[in-house]
Design an enzyme around this catalytic site. Structure first.
Site, PDB file in Angstrom:
ATOM      1  N   SER A 136       0.823  -1.207   0.000  1.00 28.87           N
ATOM      2  CA  SER A 136       0.000   0.000   0.000  1.00 28.87           C
ATOM      3  C   SER A 136       0.863   1.265   0.000  1.00 28.87           C
ATOM      4  O   SER A 136       0.470   2.299  -0.529  1.00 28.87           O
ATOM      5  CB  SER A 136      -0.919   0.001   1.230  1.00 28.87           C
ATOM      6  N   SER A 184       6.220   8.698  -4.839  1.00 36.12           N
ATOM      7  CA  SER A 184       5.376   8.023  -5.826  1.00 36.12           C
ATOM      8  C   SER A 184       5.255   8.816  -7.120  1.00 36.12           C
ATOM      9  O   SER A 184       4.926   8.256  -8.171  1.00 36.12           O
ATOM     10  CB  SER A 184       3.987   7.770  -5.241  1.00 36.12           C
ATOM     11  N   GLN A 361     -22.582 -20.009   7.193  1.00 39.37           N
ATOM     12  CA  GLN A 361     -23.410 -20.117   8.394  1.00 39.37           C
ATOM     13  C   GLN A 361     -24.767 -20.745   8.079  1.00 39.37           C
ATOM     14  O   GLN A 361     -25.274 -21.580   8.834  1.00 39.37           O
ATOM     15  CB  GLN A 361     -23.611 -18.726   9.012  1.00 39.37           C
ATOM     16  N   GLY A 365     -22.686 -27.071   9.119  1.00 39.30           N
ATOM     17  CA  GLY A 365     -21.522 -27.941   8.973  1.00 39.30           C
ATOM     18  C   GLY A 365     -21.196 -28.229   7.528  1.00 39.30           C
ATOM     19  O   GLY A 365     -20.023 -28.343   7.155  1.00 39.30           O
ATOM     20  N   GLU A 388      -5.046  -4.726  -4.983  1.00 40.88           N
ATOM     21  CA  GLU A 388      -5.340  -3.468  -5.680  1.00 40.88           C
ATOM     22  C   GLU A 388      -5.878  -2.400  -4.731  1.00 40.88           C
ATOM     23  O   GLU A 388      -6.807  -1.667  -5.055  1.00 40.88           O
ATOM     24  CB  GLU A 388      -6.304  -3.714  -6.839  1.00 40.88           C
TER      25      GLU A 388
END
Length: 408
Positions: A136, A184, A361, A365, A388
């Site tokens: 990042s 940057s 959920q 199972g 991204e």
């Protein structure tokens, strides 16, 4: 300018149905196998190339759809099939977008076709931006590009990580620093042609999800490329760097860097991928809830289950609308004055994680086993809030855009 609409036209519906059929008939039956193998599904990519899905022409048609809905529609359907295989099919697109966003017409015409190859000789491409110490934090990029004026060559050194198709790609697009003092703003993108000495694959990552997509390090050791492989050309780069230096000295207009231009263009598309995965999990959960009986009745008769499904569908539809809005704005040249691109990716990514967890959920199972696909979908969904631009970065972009403040 195309009017904004929530209704696909007849041609778009035809393409959507065609993609859905490919996802249902080719991608889904292969999903579990390639997830277990953790290998690039070349036979599926080849099949996609044969029918015209994996091709420059197809993506160009969708990319230049005047409504902006071509790409998000395609991403949603393919990722509805399976995220790992779909990413193997569309992963080349990020490198192609990098060239489209930063390259000259000659560079676009030269390199993008080589990224795809053809149905008889399929190729892939890689976009290499992240580094071990710069994900990042793009300003911390350590990969360097130095211009050798005598030979009109750029020399690249560094290590890239988390590169989709890294090392196995025919063409690599590499983001490197050309002026470290500008952070940057001193970055540029470069094409590394096929077979260039000094480029090698490093570690291949064994991942939690999207296992059918190849992700690896890319090592650049004195990689020499022609001057013509600088995307946009040196004159344009020199002008951009001069503006950035002047802004650093006096303050002034914002200068975008090459990687950010690529990510801004692709964020709504990533949001559409997340919508596809979320929709797939929701549909499995809905079908299961309507057929699974407990205490003599389908479990959807219970509000606790029914309300979850209602929330899941609402979140999915909201995410799709944000993606479509951002995509329409982008194709029609509307600026993201409220960071609409980041909004679309943020909400869709978080929705995919939440909906796939809810699907497990609801299946109980069974949902936790590999006999049902929601387990794989949940693992796959985790990537959307990471790659991204993490969800935290999206929130930072949105907050900075809305406030005009340099929030850290």
């Amino acid at each position: 300018m195309a009017e904004f609409t929530m209704e696909l036209n007849d041609e778009q519906k035809e393409v959507r149905d065609w993609l859905h059929g490919f996802a249902a008939d080719v991608i889904r039956p292969a999903a579990a196998e390639w997830d277990e193998r953790e290998e690039t599904p070349w036979p599926v990519i080849q099949e996609a190339a044969k029918v015209g899905i994996y091709s420059l022409d197809f993506y160009a048609q969708q990319y230049f759809d005047p409504t902006g809905l071509g790409i998000p529609m395609a991403m949603e359907e393919l990722f509805w099939g399976d995220a790992g295989i779909a990413l193997s099919i569309v992963g080349t697109g990020l490198a192609a977008v990098g060239v489209l966003a930063n390259g000259t017409e000659e560079q676009i015409g030269t390199w993008i076709p080589q990224m795809y190859g053809d149905a008889s000789d399929v190729k892939v491409a890689a976009f290499c931006s992240s580094e071990p110490d710069a994900g990042s934090d793009v300003a911390s990029l350590r990969t360097r590009a130095v211009y050798d004026e005598a030979k009109d060559e750029w020399v690249l050194n560094g290590t890239k990580t988390w590169a989709t198709n890294g090392g196995i790609a025919n063409v690599h697009v590499v983001v490197a620093a050309v002026d470290t003092e500008l952070g940057s703003k001193g970055h540029a993108s470069f094409i590394v042609p096929p077979g260039t000495p000094g480029l090698a694959q490093g570690q291949k990552f064994k991942k939690h999800g999207i296992r059918a997509s190849h992700t690896a390090e890319v090592i650049l050791d004195n990689v020499r490329i022609p001057g013509s492989c600088l995307l946009g050309g040196k004159e344009k780069l020199d002008e951009r760097l001069a503006r950035a230096r002047e802004r650093a000295r006096t303050g002034g207009e914002r200068v975008k860097n090459a990687a950010m231009a690529t990510f801004e263009a692709s964020r709504p598309a990533v949001g559409a991928m997340a919508v596809g995965t979320a929709r797939a999990a929701y549909e499995v959960a809905l079908d299961y809830a309507k057929t699974r009986e407990q205490f003599g009745r389908p479990i959807i008769d219970n509000q606790g289950v029914a309300f979850q499904l209602a929330d899941m569908r609402t979140q999915i539809d909201a995410a799709r609308l944000l993606v479509w809005r951002a995509s329409w704005m982008a194709i029609n040249g509307k600026p993201f004055t409220a960071a609409e691109g980041s909004m679309s990716k943020l909400h869709a990514s978080e929705t995919a994680k939440q909906v796939t967890a809810q699907a497990i959920q609801i299946l109980g199972g069974n949902g936790y086993t590999r006999e049902y696909p929601v387990e794989r979908m949940h693992r796959d969904a985790a990537i959307y809030t990471i790659f991204e631009g993490t969800s935290e970065i999206q929130r930072l972009v949105i907050a900075r855009t809305l406030s005009g403040m340099p929030i850290r």
